[in-house]
Design an enzyme around this catalytic site. Structure first.
Site, PDB file in Angstrom:
ATOM      1  N   GLY B 134       0.827  -1.224   0.000  1.00  0.00           N
ATOM      2  CA  GLY B 134       0.000   0.000   0.000  1.00  0.00           C
ATOM      3  C   GLY B 134       0.847   1.254   0.000  1.00  0.00           C
ATOM      4  O   GLY B 134       1.001   1.924   1.022  1.00  0.00           O
ATOM      5  N   GLU B 251      12.282  -3.749  -5.546  1.00  0.00           N
ATOM      6  CA  GLU B 251      11.304  -3.858  -6.635  1.00  0.00           C
ATOM      7  C   GLU B 251      11.996  -3.643  -7.979  1.00  0.00           C
ATOM      8  O   GLU B 251      11.800  -4.389  -8.926  1.00  0.00           O
ATOM      9  CB  GLU B 251      10.179  -2.833  -6.437  1.00  0.00           C
ATOM     10  CG  GLU B 251       9.025  -3.018  -7.410  1.00  0.00           C
ATOM     11  CD  GLU B 251       7.787  -2.206  -7.030  1.00  0.00           C
ATOM     12  OE1 GLU B 251       7.926  -1.226  -6.266  1.00  0.00           O
ATOM     13  OE2 GLU B 251       6.687  -2.544  -7.500  1.00  0.00           O
TER      14      GLU B 251
HETATM   15  C1  LIG Z   1      -0.254  -3.094 -12.813  1.00  0.00           C
HETATM   16  C2  LIG Z   1       0.111  -2.171 -11.715  1.00  0.00           C
HETATM   17  C3  LIG Z   1       0.276  -2.672 -10.435  1.00  0.00           C
HETATM   18  C4  LIG Z   1       0.588  -1.823  -9.384  1.00  0.00           C
HETATM   19  N1  LIG Z   1       0.698  -2.355  -8.127  1.00  0.00           N
HETATM   20  C5  LIG Z   1       0.918  -1.516  -7.093  1.00  0.00           C
HETATM   21  C6  LIG Z   1       0.929  -2.012  -5.753  1.00  0.00           C
HETATM   22  O1  LIG Z   1       0.745  -3.206  -5.517  1.00  0.00           O
HETATM   23  N2  LIG Z   1       1.126  -1.148  -4.755  1.00  0.00           N
HETATM   24  C7  LIG Z   1       1.330   0.180  -4.968  1.00  0.00           C
HETATM   25  O2  LIG Z   1       1.534   0.906  -4.018  1.00  0.00           O
HETATM   26  N3  LIG Z   1       1.320   0.703  -6.212  1.00  0.00           N
HETATM   27  C8  LIG Z   1       1.112  -0.126  -7.277  1.00  0.00           C
HETATM   28  N4  LIG Z   1       1.079   0.393  -8.551  1.00  0.00           N
HETATM   29  C9  LIG Z   1       1.168   1.833  -8.705  1.00  0.00           C
HETATM   30  C10 LIG Z   1       2.432   2.350  -9.364  1.00  0.00           C
HETATM   31  O3  LIG Z   1       3.506   2.327  -8.477  1.00  0.00           O
HETATM   32  C11 LIG Z   1       2.124   3.765  -9.849  1.00  0.00           C
HETATM   33  O4  LIG Z   1       1.176   3.647 -10.877  1.00  0.00           O
HETATM   34  C12 LIG Z   1       3.335   4.476 -10.362  1.00  0.00           C
HETATM   35  O5  LIG Z   1       4.196   4.812  -9.312  1.00  0.00           O
HETATM   36  C13 LIG Z   1       2.949   5.755 -11.130  1.00  0.00           C
HETATM   37  O6  LIG Z   1       2.104   6.567 -10.391  1.00  0.00           O
HETATM   38  P1  LIG Z   1       0.744   7.114 -11.027  1.00  0.00           P
HETATM   39  O7  LIG Z   1       0.009   5.967 -11.556  1.00  0.00           O
HETATM   40  O8  LIG Z   1       0.089   7.952 -10.020  1.00  0.00           O
HETATM   41  O9  LIG Z   1       1.177   7.985 -12.253  1.00  0.00           O
HETATM   42  P2  LIG Z   1       1.734   9.489 -12.199  1.00  0.00           P
HETATM   43  O10 LIG Z   1       2.818   9.589 -11.207  1.00  0.00           O
HETATM   44  O11 LIG Z   1       0.615  10.431 -12.093  1.00  0.00           O
HETATM   45  O12 LIG Z   1       2.369   9.578 -13.630  1.00  0.00           O
HETATM   46  C14 LIG Z   1       1.611   9.901 -14.804  1.00  0.00           C
HETATM   47  C15 LIG Z   1       2.596  10.192 -15.926  1.00  0.00           C
HETATM   48  O13 LIG Z   1       3.397  11.313 -15.546  1.00  0.00           O
HETATM   49  C16 LIG Z   1       4.754  10.978 -15.624  1.00  0.00           C
HETATM   50  N5  LIG Z   1       5.481  11.669 -14.567  1.00  0.00           N
HETATM   51  C17 LIG Z   1       5.195  11.734 -13.251  1.00  0.00           C
HETATM   52  N6  LIG Z   1       6.149  12.393 -12.591  1.00  0.00           N
HETATM   53  C18 LIG Z   1       7.079  12.733 -13.505  1.00  0.00           C
HETATM   54  C19 LIG Z   1       8.317  13.419 -13.445  1.00  0.00           C
HETATM   55  N7  LIG Z   1       8.841  13.871 -12.300  1.00  0.00           N
HETATM   56  N8  LIG Z   1       8.995  13.570 -14.599  1.00  0.00           N
HETATM   57  C20 LIG Z   1       8.497  13.112 -15.782  1.00  0.00           C
HETATM   58  N9  LIG Z   1       7.349  12.469 -15.890  1.00  0.00           N
HETATM   59  C21 LIG Z   1       6.645  12.285 -14.763  1.00  0.00           C
HETATM   60  C22 LIG Z   1       4.808   9.476 -15.429  1.00  0.00           C
HETATM   61  O14 LIG Z   1       5.990   8.929 -15.975  1.00  0.00           O
HETATM   62  C23 LIG Z   1       3.566   9.045 -16.162  1.00  0.00           C
HETATM   63  O15 LIG Z   1       3.857   8.922 -17.514  1.00  0.00           O
HETATM   64  C24 LIG Z   1       0.763  -0.443  -9.614  1.00  0.00           C
HETATM   65  C25 LIG Z   1       0.612   0.057 -10.901  1.00  0.00           C
HETATM   66  C26 LIG Z   1       0.277  -0.782 -11.941  1.00  0.00           C
HETATM   67  C27 LIG Z   1       0.094  -0.195 -13.297  1.00  0.00           C
END
Ligand SMILES: Cc1cc2nc3c(=O)[nH]c(=O)nc-3n(C[C@H](O)[C@H](O)[C@H](O)COP(=O)(O)OP(=O)(O)OC[C@H]3O[C@@H](n4cnc5c(N)ncnc54)[C@H](O)[C@@H]3O)c2cc1C
Lengths: 379, 407
Positions: B134, B251
């Site tokens: 989480g 990870e």
């Molecule tokens: C299949 C799957 C399983 C997952 N399982 C887990 C889990 O078990 N536990 C958990 O905690 N999380 C989990 N996640 C979450 C995952 O860690 C996040 O989706 C990831 O960290 C990205 O965050 P976000 O989805 O909020 O995207 P955002 O951070 O909002 O990113 C959106 C876009 O903006 C870009 N971006 C963001 N910040 C920057 C920056 N500084 N510079 C350039 N580009 C940027 C990103 O690269 C992306 O293209 C999972 C995700 C997926 C898809």
């Protein structure tokens, strides 16, 4: 498991970098690339005598120092980084390899010591004006005439072909086709009927020549190995040369990355270093990914060449393909990251870009090598 | 240079190979059906895979890299590679209870109290307790430190409230290792704690989220005054950021040295399928497949460099050139996998895009779709490029936007 250079190999590489920083700096490269011969005899002589690089992977019984291909690629990487203008690649990576692979004991004893000592400049002349890199490109003929053979044809894109004193020429038995009937002959460059013309190459740091062979007579004993074994020898020689070239490409690509990163840290626009913009930062990250992956490929291929194991067949073309793409991409990005200054003759970026392109094309581009790989992995 | 794995690893290879021969059901694929083993939920919800996990455990093949005092085999990195090589060679499922065994267990080993190790490590290895991670929240993804879930002390318990999202396997999980803000007045990185929160309690609601695969590996998790013992803080109160970085390191790094094995197998399946369809005469297909072979071979060579660095005293992967960095590896494999799974679909043609009843996807379709998430989870490709640019190449960070002082 130890996929790294030994301390001694690291030392060798460091020493090479130091030497080349002193003797193959930008000014030296620019001076030499404007000359016809394309190398500095004094530096070349020091490379042969003091540093002993041409002798590295040649066995001691042939006047070499008996190290392995791994040592060779370590210095090749540095030569690529410094864009060294010298007939090293042609002499050592092409001619010496062809001799090591295909020559008889006698021939090895005759020709290798001179190469190892840095006295002989040699090359392999196999490509022709058709620009084909496989056996079908070899149209020159070798006609037996008593104890002699008569070679007729035109070779082109021959690396250091105008300065080499020893040519290893590919020609085929009249009427033969494909891989069959090809032979390699040792032809002293001053043999009657050999006419050489330097080509004006876009990449001025590596010289090429066209070589006309008009009724060139050499003793039949100048054939490397058994009759008809020429393509087999050449094919292995090219694999070895590709491995060395891949290492050279890694050095060039790394230099492009270093130039880009250094510039991105100091060039300020919109009130901040351009390296803080992600568009630039991410380009650099991608370049590093490619450089390091290319390095893994080239070093692994260097190991396979040193071991002379089966893997060489697949890792040589894959290293050549990957390193060619990586170098070209890094060299192109380097120009982009430098902006206008990167598109001047004065800046070195174009020298790397041109070397990247000429190395990519040499022995066939990445697409060509992927096809070779495809054949060799049974696709 | 040498690529010998050494005597101990080769001895282990023989031992494990023999064990696999005796213990792997030859028809296991028929038993599990067409499910994708890359799917982290696969191990959690399939009875045969759970049983397989248990069989491995009973024979001493779980946590092979964990220290012996914590129930592992204390094996070297090379032995781990051998372990994976033999699994792949035997065609065995390469599922690990990824979240617990690869991420949380090693984190507890690194940061946990003796009591925590005693309590949690055994059940992880035995597959008795399932875990979810989480970390992410609706407003805290890449910018994880901005997370808003709160935990407050109430006697000898923490009371947790907030929302997590994308929580893989939360629907099966007995516990969640979770980040919560325990000091709202501290700077964002400084007020976070790493908590171990039971999932089966009234204050926890799990809502599955459907993915493009029409499967629901991940979920929304709502904590509404959920409780966990005060002792369930890993690595100390308000020290959760450092602990989480360790977890994220695992990870990113988890697959560094073994990923290529799975891809070798996958690629040979793609090649054989193309051969069976008579596509290998097409020069474009040949080149694409040769390019795929090239990338996988380079992944293997990269892995060997990482292995060398990891087993060399004093080598620092963050130093450019010392080895092959996990962030580079993550970029390489995730982008390769998107490319190659797309290629596999192209080679198969329209048939590749026909799904089963109820939108059931094949493992190939699953891989194609799921690959899109692989450049997102575990740090997006953009975040990895920032890490590479700033940490390895020393490029300047982006200036932070000026604090908005008006409210
Ligand atoms: C299949 C799957 C399983 C997952 N399982 C887990 C889990 O078990 N536990 C958990 O905690 N999380 C989990 N996640 C979450 C995952 O860690 C996040 O989706 C990831 O960290 C990205 O965050 P976000 O989805 O909020 O995207 P955002 O951070 O909002 O990113 C959106 C876009 O903006 C870009 N971006 C963001 N910040 C920057 C920056 N500084 N510079 C350039 N580009 C940027 C990103 O690269 C992306 O293209 C999972 C995700 C997926 C898809």
């Amino acid at each position: 498991m130890n996929f790294a250079f030994t301390e001694e190999q690291e030392e060798l590489k460091k020493g090479a970098r130091q030497f080349l920083e002193n003797y193959s700096a930008s000014e030296a490269v620019r001076t030499l690339m404007e000359t016809d011969t394309g190398y500095d005899p004094q530096v070349w002589s020091r490379i042969g005598t003091e540093l002993g690089w041409p002798s590295l992977h040649i066995p001691e019984e042939y006047g070499g120092s008996g190290f392995s291909y791994v040592e060779l690629i370590a210095v090749m990487e540095e030569m690529g980084r410094a864009l060294l203008c010298a007939p090293f690649f042609s002499t050592v990576c092409l001619a010496a390899n062809a001799l090591l692979v295909g020559a008889t004991e006698e021939q090895k004893l005759e020709h290798l010591p001179g190469i190892a000592a840095g006295e002989t400049i040699a090359t392999v002349a196999y490509t022709e004006p058709s620009g084909k890199w496989d056996a079908s490109g070899i149209a020159a003929t070798a006609t037996a005439d008593g104890d002699e053979v008569v070679i007729d044809g035109t070779k082109s894109f021959v690396i250091d072909g105008a300065t080499a004193s020893l040519l290893i020429v590919a020609a085929r038995e009249p009427g033969s086709e494909g891989d069959a009937g090809v032979d390699l002959f040792v032809v002293p460059a001053d043999t009657a009927g050999v006419e050489r013309r330097a080509l004006n190459t876009m990449d001025m740091t590596r010289k090429q020549a066209e070589i006309k062979l008009d009724g060139v007579r050499v003793p039949a004993a100048n054939r490397l190995g058994a009759a008809g074994s020429g393509w087999e020898t050449l094919s292995k020689t090219l694999d070895l040369a590709c491995v060395a070239l891949a290492a050279e490409q890694v050095g060039g690509a790394q230099m492009c990355l270093d130039m880009s990163v250094d510039y991105a840290k100091v060039r300020v626009q919109f009130g901040r270093p351009i390296g803080s913009f992600q568009a630039i930062k991410h380009k650099c990250a991608d370049m590093l990914l490619e450089v390091e992956s290319a390095r893994s490929a080239a070093y692994y291929a260097g190991w396979a060449a040193a071991e002379d194991n089966e893997e060489l067949l697949t890792v040589a073309p894959l290293a050549k393909a990957y390193c060619s793409d990586a170098y070209f991409h890094c060299a192109a990005e380097n120009i982009q990251i430098h902006g206008g200054i990167g598109f001047t003759w004065e800046h070195d970026a174009h020298l790397y870009f041109k070397r990247a392109k000429s190395s990519e094309i040499l022995f066939g581009d990445a697409t060509y090598h992927r096809e070779i790989l495809a054949q060799r992995i049974g696709l | 240079m040498d690529f010998d794995y050494g005597e101990a690893a080769e001895k282990f290879r023989i031992e494990f190979r023999n064990w696999l021969e005796d213990n792997l059901d030859p028809d296991w694929r028929d038993r599990v059906g067409d499910i994708n083993l890359d799917n982290p939920a696969a191990g959690a919800d399939h009875p045969w895979l759970r049983e397989w996990d248990r069989r491995l455990y009973d024979a001493g093949y779980k946590g092979i890299a964990w220290p012996e005092e914590h129930g592992g085999r204390g094996m070297s990195l090379l032995e781990q590679v051998v372990f994976h090589e033999e699994l792949v060679a035997a065609g065995a499922p390469v599922v690990a209870n990824f979240l617990a065994e690869t991420l949380l267990g090693p984190t507890i080993i690194r940061w946990g109290s003796e009591a925590q190790k005693e309590r949690f490590l055994g059940p992880i290895l035995r597959g008795e307790e399932f875990w979810c991670q989480g970390f992410s929240e609706p407003n805290a993804g890449s910018d994880l430190a901005s997370l808003a879930t709160r935990a407050v002390r109430d006697g000898d318990e923490w009371v947790v409230s907030g929302q997590k999202v994308w929580t893989t396997n939360a629907q099966f999980a007995d516990y969640c290792f979770c980040l919560a803000r325990t000091d709202p007045d501290a700077a964002p990185h400084k007020g976070i704690s790493f908590l171990l929160v039971p999932m089966k309690q009234p204050g926890v609601t799990v809502r599955p989220l459907l993915q493009p695969t029409n499967t629901d590996e991940f979920n929304e998790v709502f904590f509404d005054e959920a409780r966990c013992p005060a002792a369930n803080v890993v690595g100390g109160e308000n020290n959760g950021w450092a602990v989480a970085m360790t977890t994220l390191g695992f990870e990113r790094g988890s697959s560094v040295t073994t990923q290529f094995l799975t891809y070798e197998r996958e690629l040979s399946e793609i090649v054989e399928s193309a051969r069976a369809r008579g596509l290998l005469a097409d020069p474009v297909v040949r080149r694409d497949l040769a390019a795929a072979h090239t990338k996988v071979a380079i992944m293997r060579a990269n892995a060997y460099r990482t292995l060398t660095a990891l087993t060399t005293a004093g080598a620092d992967l963050d130093e450019a050139g010392s080895g092959f960095h996990p962030s580079l590896n993550k970029l390489f494999w995730s982008e390769y996998h998107q490319w190659v799974t797309n290629l596999a679909v192209n080679l198969r043609g329209p048939e590749a895009l026909v799904v089963g009843d109820g939108y059931r996807v094949t493992s190939q379709q699953f891989a194609f779709l799921f690959a899109r998430s692989e450049t997102i989870w575990g740090g997006t490709s953009q975040v990895q490029r920032n890490i590479v640019g700033e940490r390895l190449l020393g490029l300047p960070k982006e200036p932070k936007p000026e604090k908005n002082t008006q409210r």
